[in-house]
Design an enzyme around this catalytic site. Structure first.
Site, PDB file in Angstrom:
ATOM      1  N   TYR A  89       0.840  -1.200   0.000  1.00  0.00           N
ATOM      2  CA  TYR A  89       0.000   0.000   0.000  1.00  0.00           C
ATOM      3  C   TYR A  89       0.879   1.256   0.000  1.00  0.00           C
ATOM      4  O   TYR A  89       0.601   2.217  -0.706  1.00  0.00           O
ATOM      5  CB  TYR A  89      -0.898  -0.029   1.237  1.00  0.00           C
ATOM      6  CG  TYR A  89      -2.043   0.947   1.208  1.00  0.00           C
ATOM      7  CD1 TYR A  89      -2.985   0.912   0.195  1.00  0.00           C
ATOM      8  CD2 TYR A  89      -2.192   1.893   2.217  1.00  0.00           C
ATOM      9  CE1 TYR A  89      -4.048   1.791   0.190  1.00  0.00           C
ATOM     10  CE2 TYR A  89      -3.250   2.776   2.216  1.00  0.00           C
ATOM     11  CZ  TYR A  89      -4.182   2.728   1.202  1.00  0.00           C
ATOM     12  OH  TYR A  89      -5.233   3.606   1.207  1.00  0.00           O
ATOM     13  N   ARG A  99       0.996   4.273  -2.857  1.00  0.00           N
ATOM     14  CA  ARG A  99       0.756   5.684  -2.573  1.00  0.00           C
ATOM     15  C   ARG A  99       1.970   6.561  -2.838  1.00  0.00           C
ATOM     16  O   ARG A  99       1.847   7.773  -2.957  1.00  0.00           O
ATOM     17  CB  ARG A  99       0.324   5.861  -1.111  1.00  0.00           C
ATOM     18  CG  ARG A  99      -1.000   5.195  -0.831  1.00  0.00           C
ATOM     19  CD  ARG A  99      -1.552   5.653   0.480  1.00  0.00           C
ATOM     20  NE  ARG A  99      -0.605   5.507   1.574  1.00  0.00           N
ATOM     21  CZ  ARG A  99      -0.852   5.822   2.820  1.00  0.00           C
ATOM     22  NH1 ARG A  99      -2.016   6.324   3.138  1.00  0.00           N
ATOM     23  NH2 ARG A  99       0.048   5.645   3.765  1.00  0.00           N
ATOM     24  N   CYS A 145      -8.229   9.523   1.289  1.00  0.00           N
ATOM     25  CA  CYS A 145      -7.581   8.227   1.083  1.00  0.00           C
ATOM     26  C   CYS A 145      -6.134   8.388   0.648  1.00  0.00           C
ATOM     27  O   CYS A 145      -5.227   7.829   1.246  1.00  0.00           O
ATOM     28  CB  CYS A 145      -8.352   7.401   0.062  1.00  0.00           C
ATOM     29  SG  CYS A 145      -9.982   6.967   0.673  1.00  0.00           S
ATOM     30  N   HIS A 146      -5.914   9.140  -0.421  1.00  0.00           N
ATOM     31  CA  HIS A 146      -4.558   9.243  -0.938  1.00  0.00           C
ATOM     32  C   HIS A 146      -4.169  10.683  -1.244  1.00  0.00           C
ATOM     33  O   HIS A 146      -3.255  10.930  -2.030  1.00  0.00           O
ATOM     34  CB  HIS A 146      -4.390   8.352  -2.162  1.00  0.00           C
ATOM     35  CG  HIS A 146      -4.822   6.943  -1.898  1.00  0.00           C
ATOM     36  ND1 HIS A 146      -6.057   6.477  -2.236  1.00  0.00           N
ATOM     37  CD2 HIS A 146      -4.199   5.926  -1.271  1.00  0.00           C
ATOM     38  CE1 HIS A 146      -6.181   5.224  -1.853  1.00  0.00           C
ATOM     39  NE2 HIS A 146      -5.077   4.855  -1.247  1.00  0.00           N
ATOM     40  N   GLY A 147      -4.913  11.635  -0.653  1.00  0.00           N
ATOM     41  CA  GLY A 147      -4.502  13.045  -0.702  1.00  0.00           C
ATOM     42  C   GLY A 147      -4.647  13.760  -2.021  1.00  0.00           C
ATOM     43  O   GLY A 147      -3.734  14.465  -2.444  1.00  0.00           O
TER      44      GLY A 147
END
Lengths: 420, 169
Positions: free
Chosen positions: A294, A298, B133-135
Site C-alpha cells: 500500500y 501511494r 484516502c490518498h490526498g
C-alpha cells in the site's frame, strides 16, 4: 521416493498397495531424508499447513451462519458473535488466523531469502510459493469485505478501482467486477463465492509445492547439496515431526494470545460500523500484512504507475532466482549479501509503517525513498553482488563445520552459531 | 510435415480445432457476462432531487446508482475562484463554464477519480474537496489540482426539471 522399494508387511496392506500405492506415499513421507542441520526457521512450512487447515475448518463453520447479502451481512456477523454457540471463538480464530497465516508466510519467505532456498534447483517450489502468496492476498482481501463494515466497503472500493488504471478497458473491467456501478450486493455475493473457493486452490498448490520440494529435498542453513540418504540426513519422522510439532506449539501460544486477549488489536475499529456508500472513513488503511505494498502504491504520484509499481513489487519476487546471480545459497557464506538482506528487512518494515501513516510530508518522502530502495535491491544490488562479492569458502558437507576442520570451517561454524 | 502437402486429415484437425474453439468461447461468454450489471441494476437509472432548501455555500449528497452525487450551491466567491483559474494550471483542463452550466449549481459524482473514495467537502488546498484516502485536492469546480487522481470529478447527465428539482441520469 525411488531410494528404496517399499513393501507393506501385512497381506491386506500389500493387496491394497498394489492397487493404490497410498502406503508407499505414506512411507515416503515418513522416511523422507531431511538435512539434520535444519533450524527452527524451517518449521514454518508445517506451521503454514496448520494455518491453512485452521482457516478452512473455521471458515466452513462460519459459512453455516453467515449471510452474503448487503442488507444482512453485517448483522449476521454480529449474530455469529452474540448468538451462535462459540461463534465469537470461531470468528476470532478465523480473523486472527488470517494475520497469523501472513506472519508465518513472511517468516517463511524471508527464511528463503536468507538461505537462498529459491535458487537452482528449487525455482519451481519458489514460484508456486509466490502464486500461493498472491492467492492468500486475494483470499484475505475478499474475506475482509464479507463483514460489510466501513473498512470492508471502502477497502473493496479502493482495491477494485486499481483496475480502472488500465487504459481503455479499465472502467469496463471495474463495472464487470462490481456487477453494478459501485460496490454493492452483487460484489458481495461474488466475493463470498471466491473467498470460499480460493483456500481449496491454495490447498492444491500446497500439494504441488511439497511435491516439488521432495524432488531435490530441503535446502539447509549451510546451503550446500546434501547426499540423501546419508549421515547428513535424518528421517522426517520422528525427528522433523517432533521439531515442527514443538515449534507449532510455540506458535499456537502467540495465536491464542491474540484470539483470547487482543482479538481486535489487528483489525480496524471502523469495521464495526456498517458500510455506508456516502461516507468514506477519514483514514483508510488495509490490514497490516498489505501495508508495505500500500505504501508503494501511494508513493507514486501517478495512478497507473502507482498500480504498476505495486504489482511489480510482488511479481519481481517470481523472477528472483534469475536476478540473484550468486551461486552460493546461504547468506552465512555471503558477508555482503547478509548486510543487504537485513537492510531489505528494515526497508520492508519501514514501508509497512509508512503504509499505515497518512500519505503526506515526511511520511511520503520516506515512503518514496524506501520504495526506490526496494526495487534497487532486486534490480541492481542482487545482480551485481553475485558477480562482485567475495564469499567465504563452503564446507564439504554439513557435518564438517560441526566436527571441526580447517580454519575457514571454524569461521563458518562461529557465524552459524551466532545466527541460531 | 513441412515438405509434404497438407492432407485431408490435417484439414480435418484444423477444422475441428476451429469449431472447438468457437464452441468453447460461446460457452465461456455467458459465464463471464453474468458478472456484468444485471437488468435490475440497470433499471435504477435516474433520480430526482429536491434542491429548494439548499442555501449558498452548502452541499447535499444523494445516492445515484449506488454512488454519491454532490449538489453544491456555490457562493459568488467560489464561482469567481473557479472561473479565474488559467487552463495551464490544470492537470485535466476543463472550463468551469462547461462543468457548471448554471454557475450557481455544481452537480458532480462525489467519487475521487483515483481509487473511488468520497472526497470531503470544504477541505484541501483549493477550498473545494479533499480526498482523505490518498490526498487528492480538488478546487471549487471539482477539478483535480494536486495529488494522484488523474481526472476532474465526473459531471453526470442531469437537468433541471423545474427551479426546485434536479433529475440526475
Amino acid at each position: 521416493m525411488s531410494d528404496h522399494e517399499y513393501t507393506p508387511k501385512s497381506k491386506a496392506g500389500k493387496w491394497f498397495n498394489d492397487r493404490l500405492p497410498l502406503l508407499t506415499l505414506a512411507n515416503h513421507l515418513t522416511d523422507y531424508p531431511t538435512p539434520k542441520n535444519l533450524n527452527y526457521w524451517w518449521t514454518f512450512g508445517g506451521i503454514l499447513t496448520f494455518c491453512l487447515i485452521t482457516q478452512i475448518v473455521t471458515g466452513l463453520t462460519l459459512a453455516m451462519h453467515y449471510i452474503a447479502h448487503a442488507d444482512m451481512a453485517f448483522e449476521s456477523v454480529e449474530h455469529i458473535m452474540r448468538d451462535v454457540n462459540y461463534g465469537w471463538l470461531i470468528r476470532y480464530i478465523h480473523a486472527n488466523g488470517a494475520s497469523m497465516f501472513f506472519l508465518a508466510v513472511y517468516i517463511h519467505i524471508f527464511r528463503s531469502l536468507f538461505y537462498g532456498s529459491y535458487k537452482s534447483p528449487r525455482e519451481i517450489i519458489w514460484i508456486i510459493g509466490i502464486i500461493i502468496y498472491l492467492l492468500m492476498m486475494a483470499a484475505a482481501f475478499m474475506g475482509y469485505v464479507l463483514p460489510w463494515g466501513q473498512m470492508s466497503f471502502w477497502g473493496a472500493t479502493v482495491i477494485t478501482n486499481l483496475f480502472s488504471a488500465i487504459p481503455l478497458v479499465g472502467e469496463g473491467i471495474v463495472t464487470w467486477l462490481w456487477g453494478g456501478y459501485s460496490v454493492d450486493n452483487p460484489t458481495l455475493t461474488r466475493f463470498f463465492t471466491l473467498h470460499y473457493l480460493i483456500p481449496f486452490l491454495i490447498l492444491g498448490l500446497v500439494v504441488l509445492h511439497i511435491w516439488a520440494l521432495h524432488v531435490p529435498g530441503n535446502n539447509n542453513p549451510v546451503g550446500i547439496d546434501v547426499k540423501k540418504p546419508s549421515k547428513d540426513t535424518v528421517p522426517f519422522h520422528p525427528y522433523i515431526v517432533i521439531k515442527d510439532g514443538f515449534a507449532l506449539l510455540m506458535f499456537m501460544i502467540v495465536f491464542a494470545f491474540f484470539v483470547f486477549y487482543a482479538p481486535n488489536i489487528l483489525g480496524h475499529a471502523d469495521n464495526y460500523i456498517e458500510a455506508n456508500p456516502l461516507v468514506t472513513p477519514a483514514h483508510i488503511v488495509p490490514e497490516w500484512y498489505l501495508l508495505p505494498f500500500y505504501a508503494i502504491l501511494r508513493s507514486v504520484p501517478d495512478k497507473l504507475l502507482g498500480v504498476v509499481a505495486m504489482l511489480s513489487a510482488i511479481l519481481i519476487l517470481a523472477v528472483l532466482p534469475w536476478l540473484d546471480t550468486s551461486k552460493i545459497r546461504s547468506a552465512v557464506f555471503r558477508p555482503l549479501y547478509k548486510q543487504f538482506y537485513w537492510i531489505l528487512v528494515a526497508d520492508v518494515l519501514i514501508l509497512g509503517y509508512m503504509g499505515a501513516m497518512p500519505a503526506e510530508g515526511l511520511y511520503l518522502l520516506i515512503a518514496r525513498v524506501a520504495t526506490a530502495y526496494y526495487f534497487l535491491h532486486f534490480l541492481v544490488i542482487l545482480p551485481v553482488l553475485g558477480l562482485k562479492e567475495r564469499t567465504i569458502p563452503l564446507p564439504l558437507s554439513i557435518t564438517e563445520p560441526v566436527l571441526g576442520g580447517s580454519p575457514n570451517m571454524a569461521m563458518a561454524k562461529k557465524k552459524e552459531s551466532k545466527l541460531e | 510435415m513441412s515438405d509434404k502437402k497438407p492432407k485431408r486429415r490435417d484439414f480435418l484437425f484444423t477444422a475441428s480445432y476451429a469449431v472447438g474453439a468457437v464452441g468453447a468461447a460461446a460457452v465461456v461468454w455467458p459465464l463471464v457476462d453474468q458478472m456484468n450489471p444485471d437488468a435490475s441494476v440497470k433499471a435504477l437509472a435516474s433520480t430526482e432531487v429536491d434542491i429548494s432548501s439548499l442555501t449558498p455555500g452548502n452541499t447535499i449528497t444523494v445516492l445515484w446508482r449506488g454512488k454519491p452525487v454532490f449538489i453544491r450551491r456555490r457562493t459568488q466567491e467560489e464561482i469567481a475562484e473557479a472561473r479565474s483559474v488559467k487552463m495551464e494550471d490544470l492537470i485535466h483542463p476543463e472550463k468551469d463554464e462547461d462543468r457548471a452550466k448554471n454557475p450557481e449549481w455544481l452537480v458532480m459524482l462525489g467519487v475521487c477519480t483515483h481509487l473511488g473514495c468520497v472526497p470531503l467537502n470544504d477541505k484541501g488546498d483549493y477550498n473545494g474537496w479533499f480526498c482523505p484516502c490518498h490526498g487528492s485536492h480538488y478546487d471549487t469546480s471539482g477539478r483535480i489540482r494536486k495529488g494522484p487522481a488523474p481526472w476532474n470529478m465526473e459531471i453526470p447527465k442531469y437537468e433541471f426539471v423545474n427551479t426546485n428539482t434536479i433529475k440526475i441520469g
